[in-house]
Design an enzyme around this catalytic site. Structure first.
Site, PDB file in Angstrom:
ATOM      1  N   THR A 111       0.864  -1.185   0.000  1.00  0.00           N
ATOM      2  CA  THR A 111       0.000   0.000   0.000  1.00  0.00           C
ATOM      3  C   THR A 111       0.894   1.226   0.000  1.00  0.00           C
ATOM      4  O   THR A 111       1.894   1.270   0.715  1.00  0.00           O
ATOM      5  CB  THR A 111      -0.970   0.100   1.191  1.00  0.00           C
ATOM      6  N   ASP A 117       0.107   3.813   1.243  1.00  0.00           N
ATOM      7  CA  ASP A 117      -0.162   4.544   2.490  1.00  0.00           C
ATOM      8  C   ASP A 117       0.785   4.174   3.629  1.00  0.00           C
ATOM      9  O   ASP A 117       0.871   4.897   4.627  1.00  0.00           O
ATOM     10  CB  ASP A 117      -1.602   4.270   2.963  1.00  0.00           C
TER      11      ASP A 117
HETATM   12  O1  F6P Z   1      -5.060   2.755   0.032  1.00  0.00           O
HETATM   13  C1  F6P Z   1      -4.440   3.237  -1.086  1.00  0.00           C
HETATM   14  C2  F6P Z   1      -5.157   4.414  -1.670  1.00  0.00           C
HETATM   15  O2  F6P Z   1      -4.348   4.858  -2.724  1.00  0.00           O
HETATM   16  C3  F6P Z   1      -5.513   5.531  -0.701  1.00  0.00           C
HETATM   17  O3  F6P Z   1      -4.445   6.339  -0.341  1.00  0.00           O
HETATM   18  C4  F6P Z   1      -6.609   6.239  -1.448  1.00  0.00           C
HETATM   19  O4  F6P Z   1      -7.444   6.916  -0.581  1.00  0.00           O
HETATM   20  C5  F6P Z   1      -7.331   5.123  -2.102  1.00  0.00           C
HETATM   21  O5  F6P Z   1      -6.417   4.045  -2.229  1.00  0.00           O
HETATM   22  C6  F6P Z   1      -7.901   5.488  -3.444  1.00  0.00           C
HETATM   23  O6  F6P Z   1      -8.603   4.411  -3.943  1.00  0.00           O
HETATM   24  P1  F6P Z   1      -9.183   4.347  -5.442  1.00  0.00           P
HETATM   25  O7  F6P Z   1      -8.035   4.101  -6.351  1.00  0.00           O
HETATM   26  O8  F6P Z   1     -10.131   3.233  -5.409  1.00  0.00           O
HETATM   27  O9  F6P Z   1      -9.817   5.680  -5.727  1.00  0.00           O
END
Ligand code: F6P
Length: 365
Positions: free
Chosen positions: A141, A143
């Site tokens: 991730t 994050d």
């Molecule tokens: O968890 C990883 C992440 O990139 C977060 O930081 C973000 O909020 C989310 O996924 C975005 O998700 P998606 O690509 O589904 O919009």
């Protein structure tokens, strides 16, 4: 005793992240070159496992992908096979279809499933392990918010992108004496904002773990003016919130195990600040998915490769039900039973936050 593994299946689940391809490559190469295992990859995460849609992974298929972000296996962040949307009697209903996946693994002759994903994807990996499937997890991730590992791959690449954006914003902010806001990812944890803020020399870092007070941000801008600095740079995590406010939601993604998508805090802050800071124009930039795309950083290429090799070593040692992780400088592993649901937020009293404060960065508190 578990039988000797001969065939490995890989899948990538959840939001993509730089380094996924590097893990796929390392697992495949180590499995083939060191152990002579056969390797396949399920497409679109768990959905591919449900639909029995796989491709062979060979030295050829994984050639030339080390540096590339994304995943050659594609991904999905909607498909939880323990709570899966299926059509029944003309209606869409949610059902536990994990037995179909178990059957497919048997039919395919898969001995071990290597699951590369974040908390949601790894929760299913744990649940498949509980059903008796040999599973190895690999944490990803951008994050960096999984507690069981010091670092998830993808994070370093995302921080590099955010830092470059801050460098670029600096030059234009300075030319126009503007206040520039950069919104970066980080729903619950502000790691990307914190590290890019330090590396990219932000004046204010706003993270979910430290709720901000608008007046303190205005104060910081004023202090800089007194020093003759007529521009300011603010990096804000998408999950940041004011002391009496809430997060800004951009959309709800139905069917997603984690349906709330954040976004819009930088624009909101720009409007809020415009009311209080009169002599500067304020602009905001939302970095969004550029943080997840493009090439993988050198750090992440190496970490992903280490994780991939370690995953195959665990298979060779029949240490199933574990997730590879990084502890200090050492690659290690942890039971999937212990890693799920344990997130790692920024500690407001941590050394890194203190470092930022020491050099004059404000957290708006
Ligand atoms: O968890 C990883 C992440 O990139 C977060 O930081 C973000 O909020 C989310 O996924 C975005 O998700 P998606 O690509 O589904 O919009």
């Amino acid at each position: 005793m578990a039988k000797n593994t001969k065939k490995i299946a890989l899948l990538t689940g959840g939001g993509d992240c730089p380094g996924l391809n590097a893990v796929i490559r390392a697992v495949t190469r180590t499995a083939i070159l060191q152990y002579g295992y056969e390797v396949i990859g399920y497409k679109f995460g768990y959905r591919g496992l449900y639909n029995n849609e796989s491709i062979p992974l060979t030295l050829d298929t994984v050639s030339g992908i080390l540096h590339k972000g994304g995943t050659i296996l594609y991904s999905s962040n909607k498909d939880n096979l323990f709570d899966y949307l299926v059509e029944e009697n003309g209606k869409m209903v949610k059902k536990d279809v994990s037995d179909v996946a178990v059957e497919n693994l048997k039919k395919e002759g898969v001995d071990t499933l290597v699951v590369i994903g974040g908390d949601g994807t790894l929760t299913s990996a744990r649940d498949f392990a509980r059903k008796g499937i040999n599973v190895i997890g690999v944490p990803k991730t951008i994050d960096n918010d999984l507690a069981a590992t010091d670092v998830t791959f993808g994070f370093n690449s995302a921080v590099s992108v955010a830092t470059e954006a801050l460098d670029r914003l600096h030059t234009t902010a300075e030319s126009h004496h503007r206040i520039m806001l950069l919104e970066v990812m980080g729903r619950n944890a502000g790691w990307i904002a914190l590290e890019s803020g330090i590396a990219g020399s932000a004046d204010v870092i706003l993270i979910p773990e430290i709720p901000y007070d608008l007046n303190k941000i205005v104060e910081k801008i004023g202090e800089r003016e007194k020093e003759g600095k007529l521009f300011s740079i603010i990096v804000v995590a998408e999950g940041a919130k004011s002391k009496n406010g809430d997060v800004v939601i951009s959309k709800i993604v139905e069917d997603s195990p984690d349906p709330i998508r954040l976004g819009g805090i930088a624009n909101k802050l720009a409007l809020d600040l415009e009311r209080l800071v009169k002599d500067h124009e304020i602009r905001s930039t939302v970095l969004g998915h550029t943080q997840r795309g493009g090439n993988t950083s050198t750090y992440d290429r190496i970490l992903s490769t280490r994780y991939g090799v370690a995953a195959v070593e665990l298979i060779a040692q029949e240490k199933f039900g574990n997730m590879v992780c990084l502890k200090g400088d050492t690659i290690s592993y942890e039971s999937l039973e212990n890693v799920i649901g344990h997130t790692k937020d920024v500690d407001p009293n941590s050394e890194l936050v203190k470092v930022a404060r020491s050099i004059g960065i404000s957290f708006g508190d």
